[in-house]
Design a protein around this motif. Structure first.
Motif, short mmCIF file in Angstrom:
data_model
loop_
_atom_site.label_atom_id
_atom_site.label_comp_id
_atom_site.label_asym_id
_atom_site.label_seq_id
_atom_site.Cartn_x
_atom_site.Cartn_y
_atom_site.Cartn_z
N TRP A 71 0.61 -1.15 0.14
CA TRP A 71 -0.06 0.00 -0.03
C TRP A 71 0.68 1.33 0.01
O TRP A 71 0.58 2.07 -0.76
N TRP A 87 2.08 1.81 -3.47
CA TRP A 87 0.92 2.09 -4.26
C TRP A 87 0.68 3.71 -3.95
O TRP A 87 0.79 4.39 -5.07
N VAL A 139 3.94 1.10 -7.00
CA VAL A 139 2.94 0.12 -7.62
C VAL A 139 1.85 0.69 -8.51
O VAL A 139 1.15 1.69 -7.77
N ARG A 140 1.48 0.26 -9.51
CA ARG A 140 0.21 0.78 -10.07
C ARG A 140 -0.82 -0.01 -10.13
O ARG A 140 -1.99 0.38 -10.28
N GLU A 141 -0.51 -1.31 -10.06
CA GLU A 141 -1.78 -2.30 -9.98
C GLU A 141 -1.30 -3.36 -9.03
O GLU A 141 -0.14 -3.80 -9.04
N ASN A 142 -2.28 -4.17 -8.40
CA ASN A 142 -2.02 -5.32 -7.50
C ASN A 142 -3.33 -6.09 -7.77
O ASN A 142 -4.54 -5.64 -7.57
#
Length: 107
Positions: free
Chosen positions: A30, A33, A38-41
């Motif tokens: 998180w 993000w 981090v763009r997508e998870n």
């Protein structure tokens, strides 16, 4: 560039093995993000594990982040990486008379 990273549990690892680390693992992702790293998870639908899309300069940089994850530090995961970038601008492949205006604008 975007880096797709996906993990697999190492042989013999169970959800009970992961449970003590999950809160810190999720908090770590998180933070990344919110930082735009981090763009997508996603949760994997085929097996247990995750897919993370990083926005970074290299696979090596993504590896440094995944190596720092609590589950990685505990030796519970194997990571795999795929680097990808924007495709060649497609209009270079077309005849110059082909309409490449924004769809729906009529211009």
């Amino acid at each position: 560039m975007k880096i797709l990273a996906y993990d697999n549990f190492k042989p013999g690892v169970t959800l009970d093995d992961l449970r003590p680390y999950l809160r810190d693992e999720v908090s770590n992702v998180w933070r990344l993000w919110k930082a735009g790293i981090v763009r997508e998870n996603y949760a994997r639908a085929d097996v247990g594990g995750v897919i993370i899309v990083f926005e970074l300069a290299s696979v090596e940089e993504a590896m440094r982040y995944t190596d720092d994850f609590p589950l990685s530090k505990a030796g519970l995961l194997e990571w795999h990486f795929i680097a990808f970038d924007a495709p060649l601008p497609l209009e270079f492949l077309f005849d110059p008379t082909v309409d490449i205006a924004n769809p729906g604008t009529g211009r």
